[in-house]
Motif scaffolding. Structure first.
Motif, PDB file in Angstrom:
ATOM      1  N   PRO A 194      37.863  46.010  40.283  1.00  0.00           N
ATOM      2  CA  PRO A 194      39.059  46.855  40.418  1.00  0.00           C
ATOM      3  C   PRO A 194      40.144  46.380  39.456  1.00  0.00           C
ATOM      4  CG  PRO A 194      38.914  45.311  42.243  1.00  0.00           C
ATOM      5  CD  PRO A 194      37.627  45.171  41.474  1.00  0.00           C
ATOM      6  N   ALA A 195      41.063  47.260  39.125  1.00  0.00           N
ATOM      7  CA  ALA A 195      42.139  46.900  38.197  1.00  0.00           C
ATOM      8  C   ALA A 195      42.962  45.736  38.730  1.00  0.00           C
ATOM      9  CB  ALA A 195      43.032  48.113  37.943  1.00  0.00           C
ATOM     10  N   MET A 196      43.144  45.688  40.041  1.00  0.00           N
ATOM     11  CA  MET A 196      43.883  44.601  40.679  1.00  0.00           C
ATOM     12  C   MET A 196      43.267  44.315  42.038  1.00  0.00           C
ATOM     13  SD  MET A 196      46.283  42.357  40.643  1.00  0.00           S
ATOM     14  CE  MET A 196      47.287  42.862  39.241  1.00  0.00           C
ATOM     15  N   ILE A 197      43.010  43.050  42.306  1.00  0.00           N
ATOM     16  CA  ILE A 197      42.484  42.660  43.615  1.00  0.00           C
ATOM     17  C   ILE A 197      43.673  42.202  44.459  1.00  0.00           C
ATOM     18  CG2 ILE A 197      40.918  41.138  44.872  1.00  0.00           C
ATOM     19  CD1 ILE A 197      39.215  40.937  42.361  1.00  0.00           C
ATOM     20  N   LYS A 198      44.213  43.114  45.223  1.00  0.00           N
ATOM     21  CA  LYS A 198      45.408  42.809  46.004  1.00  0.00           C
ATOM     22  C   LYS A 198      45.103  41.906  47.196  1.00  0.00           C
ATOM     23  CE  LYS A 198      47.736  47.112  44.731  1.00  0.00           C
ATOM     24  NZ  LYS A 198      48.376  48.359  45.219  1.00  0.00           N
ATOM     25  N   LYS A 199      43.907  42.075  47.737  1.00  0.00           N
ATOM     26  CA  LYS A 199      43.534  41.288  48.908  1.00  0.00           C
ATOM     27  C   LYS A 199      42.129  40.742  48.700  1.00  0.00           C
ATOM     28  CE  LYS A 199      43.379  41.503  53.969  1.00  0.00           C
ATOM     29  NZ  LYS A 199      43.503  42.390  55.160  1.00  0.00           N
ATOM     30  N   PHE A 200      42.023  39.439  48.477  1.00  0.00           N
ATOM     31  CA  PHE A 200      40.722  38.818  48.227  1.00  0.00           C
ATOM     32  C   PHE A 200      40.132  38.357  49.554  1.00  0.00           C
ATOM     33  CE2 PHE A 200      38.188  35.694  45.455  1.00  0.00           C
ATOM     34  CZ  PHE A 200      37.346  36.711  45.017  1.00  0.00           C
ATOM     35  N   ASP A 201      39.790  39.343  50.383  1.00  0.00           N
ATOM     36  CA  ASP A 201      39.263  39.042  51.712  1.00  0.00           C
ATOM     37  C   ASP A 201      37.749  38.860  51.656  1.00  0.00           C
ATOM     38  OD1 ASP A 201      38.360  41.609  51.302  1.00  0.00           O
ATOM     39  OD2 ASP A 201      39.738  42.526  52.736  1.00  0.00           O
ATOM     40  N   ASP A 202      37.136  38.656  52.816  1.00  0.00           N
ATOM     41  CA  ASP A 202      35.701  38.371  52.866  1.00  0.00           C
ATOM     42  C   ASP A 202      34.866  39.488  52.245  1.00  0.00           C
ATOM     43  OD1 ASP A 202      36.279  36.026  54.119  1.00  0.00           O
ATOM     44  OD2 ASP A 202      35.776  36.710  56.145  1.00  0.00           O
ATOM     45  N   ALA A 203      35.241  40.723  52.506  1.00  0.00           N
ATOM     46  CA  ALA A 203      34.476  41.852  51.975  1.00  0.00           C
ATOM     47  C   ALA A 203      34.520  41.869  50.448  1.00  0.00           C
ATOM     48  CB  ALA A 203      35.022  43.164  52.538  1.00  0.00           C
ATOM     49  N   ARG A 204      35.706  41.634  49.890  1.00  0.00           N
ATOM     50  CA  ARG A 204      35.846  41.633  48.436  1.00  0.00           C
ATOM     51  C   ARG A 204      35.130  40.434  47.826  1.00  0.00           C
ATOM     52  NH1 ARG A 204      36.346  45.470  45.189  1.00  0.00           N
ATOM     53  NH2 ARG A 204      38.112  46.329  46.363  1.00  0.00           N
ATOM     54  N   VAL A 205      35.199  39.288  48.501  1.00  0.00           N
ATOM     55  CA  VAL A 205      34.510  38.091  48.007  1.00  0.00           C
ATOM     56  C   VAL A 205      33.008  38.344  47.925  1.00  0.00           C
ATOM     57  CG1 VAL A 205      33.863  35.710  48.581  1.00  0.00           C
ATOM     58  CG2 VAL A 205      36.246  36.433  48.769  1.00  0.00           C
ATOM     59  N   LEU A 206      32.452  39.001  48.936  1.00  0.00           N
ATOM     60  CA  LEU A 206      31.019  39.299  48.938  1.00  0.00           C
ATOM     61  C   LEU A 206      30.645  40.215  47.778  1.00  0.00           C
ATOM     62  CD1 LEU A 206      30.316  39.812  52.756  1.00  0.00           C
ATOM     63  CD2 LEU A 206      29.499  37.949  51.302  1.00  0.00           C
ATOM     64  N   LYS A 207      31.477  41.210  47.507  1.00  0.00           N
ATOM     65  CA  LYS A 207      31.192  42.141  46.411  1.00  0.00           C
ATOM     66  C   LYS A 207      31.241  41.435  45.059  1.00  0.00           C
ATOM     67  CE  LYS A 207      32.838  46.331  48.745  1.00  0.00           C
ATOM     68  NZ  LYS A 207      33.838  47.440  48.733  1.00  0.00           N
ATOM     69  N   VAL A 208      32.263  40.603  44.869  1.00  0.00           N
ATOM     70  CA  VAL A 208      32.395  39.886  43.601  1.00  0.00           C
ATOM     71  C   VAL A 208      31.266  38.875  43.435  1.00  0.00           C
ATOM     72  CG1 VAL A 208      33.826  38.276  42.282  1.00  0.00           C
ATOM     73  CG2 VAL A 208      34.892  40.213  43.455  1.00  0.00           C
ATOM     74  N   THR A 209      30.897  38.214  44.530  1.00  0.00           N
ATOM     75  CA  THR A 209      29.799  37.245  44.481  1.00  0.00           C
ATOM     76  C   THR A 209      28.495  37.927  44.078  1.00  0.00           C
ATOM     77  OG1 THR A 209      30.821  35.852  46.176  1.00  0.00           O
ATOM     78  CG2 THR A 209      28.464  35.566  45.803  1.00  0.00           C
ATOM     79  N   ALA A 210      28.269  39.119  44.600  1.00  0.00           N
ATOM     80  CA  ALA A 210      27.057  39.868  44.249  1.00  0.00           C
ATOM     81  C   ALA A 210      27.056  40.219  42.763  1.00  0.00           C
ATOM     82  CB  ALA A 210      26.966  41.134  45.096  1.00  0.00           C
ATOM     83  N   LEU A 211      28.216  40.599  42.246  1.00  0.00           N
ATOM     84  CA  LEU A 211      28.320  40.909  40.817  1.00  0.00           C
ATOM     85  C   LEU A 211      28.056  39.667  39.966  1.00  0.00           C
ATOM     86  CD1 LEU A 211      31.511  43.188  40.782  1.00  0.00           C
ATOM     87  CD2 LEU A 211      29.156  43.912  40.340  1.00  0.00           C
ATOM     88  N   LEU A 212      28.608  38.536  40.387  1.00  0.00           N
ATOM     89  CA  LEU A 212      28.406  37.282  39.656  1.00  0.00           C
ATOM     90  C   LEU A 212      26.942  36.855  39.680  1.00  0.00           C
ATOM     91  CD1 LEU A 212      31.534  35.260  40.818  1.00  0.00           C
ATOM     92  CD2 LEU A 212      31.023  35.933  38.467  1.00  0.00           C
ATOM     93  N   ASP A 213      26.307  37.002  40.836  1.00  0.00           N
ATOM     94  CA  ASP A 213      24.896  36.635  40.950  1.00  0.00           C
ATOM     95  C   ASP A 213      24.037  37.491  40.026  1.00  0.00           C
ATOM     96  OD1 ASP A 213      25.513  34.718  42.804  1.00  0.00           O
ATOM     97  OD2 ASP A 213      24.956  35.935  44.555  1.00  0.00           O
TER      98      ASP A 213
END
Length: 245
Positions: A194-213
């Motif tokens: 997303p253009a800005m991650i306003k809230k780096f909560d558990d759901a967003r962390v999981l999505k970003v982790t999947a992208l990194l993996d």
């Protein structure tokens, strides 16, 4: 204090490339907080020549801008002492381009510049991107071969030192190689954020982790650059630690 007339006389004796490199070096030292007595007029003269906007860097030629485009989201201005493994100093672009154009593949670089400038003049954006991508692939292979031997790596260090006094140039060249290898994957990763991650909560962390993996499977060396892209979206960069928990 050096008189303005003598400054302009001296600068006229330099090639445009040398003047551009001089400006890059002076601004790098300025960013590092180095004292440079008497350089105000030199900086003013060089900035008047190279500045066409409010940028703090000389404008690169169209050919080099297209070539370095995949690096743009990862570029930073600042001192080499504050280097980040996922960032590349903007000041390293000019000496790297000089090295490519003069030492690595001069004939091929001239052909590339001619071809891409013709495409840009014809407003053929798709063609220009295609030519830039093809040239990037050729440069990747050539740099890999050059840095693959101790002698080649040492000669590269020596050549880069003739274009810049920054000790970060060689390390940044290695970073550029990594980013260019993974340019398509990093572009896809960047677009998925997303253009800005306003809230780096558990759901967003999981999505970003999947992208990194997903990125790490084929391009493990590109992970630091992907993390830098994530950090640029966060309110505070320390939130990155959540990806390690």
């Amino acid at each position: 204090m050096i008189q303005a007339g003598r400054i302009h006389e001296y600068l006229k004796k330099l090639t445009p490339t040398a003047r551009g490199n001089l400006l890059t070096e002076l601004e790098r030292l300025e960013a590092c907080g180095e004292e440079m007595p008497g350089c105000e007029e030199i900086l003013a003269a060089l900035r008047a020549e190279f500045r066409t906007d409010e940028s703090t860097q000389p404008r690169a030629g169209n050919a080099s801008r297209y070539f370095f485009a995949p690096l743009e989201p990862l570029l930073i201005d600042g001192a080499p002492e504050h280097a980040n493994p996922g960032r590349i100093l903007r000041g390293s672009l000019a000496p790297t381009w000089e090295w490519i154009s003069r030492d690595l593949l001069p004939a091929m670089a001239r052909d590339y510049v001619k071809e891409i400038n013709e495409l840009i003049a014809a407003d053929n954006q798709r063609g220009a991107l295609r030519v830039a991508s093809a040239f990037q692939t050729k440069i990747i292979k050539s740099i890999e071969n050059t840095l693959g031997s101790p002698d080649g790596a040492e000669q590269t260090r020596i050549k880069l030192a003739t274009y810049t006094a920054s000790h970060a140039a060689y390390g940044d060249l290695a970073k550029m190689l990594c980013v260019l290898r993974a340019r398509d994957a990093l572009a896809k990763f960047n677009e998925a954020l997303p253009a800005m991650i306003k809230k780096f909560d558990d759901a967003r962390v999981l999505k970003v982790t999947a992208l990194l993996d997903g990125l790490a499977k084929d391009h493990p060396d590109a992970v630091p650059f992907a993390l830098a892209l994530v950090a640029s979206r966060l309110r505070t960069s320390w939130q990155l630690i959540r990806l390690a928990t």
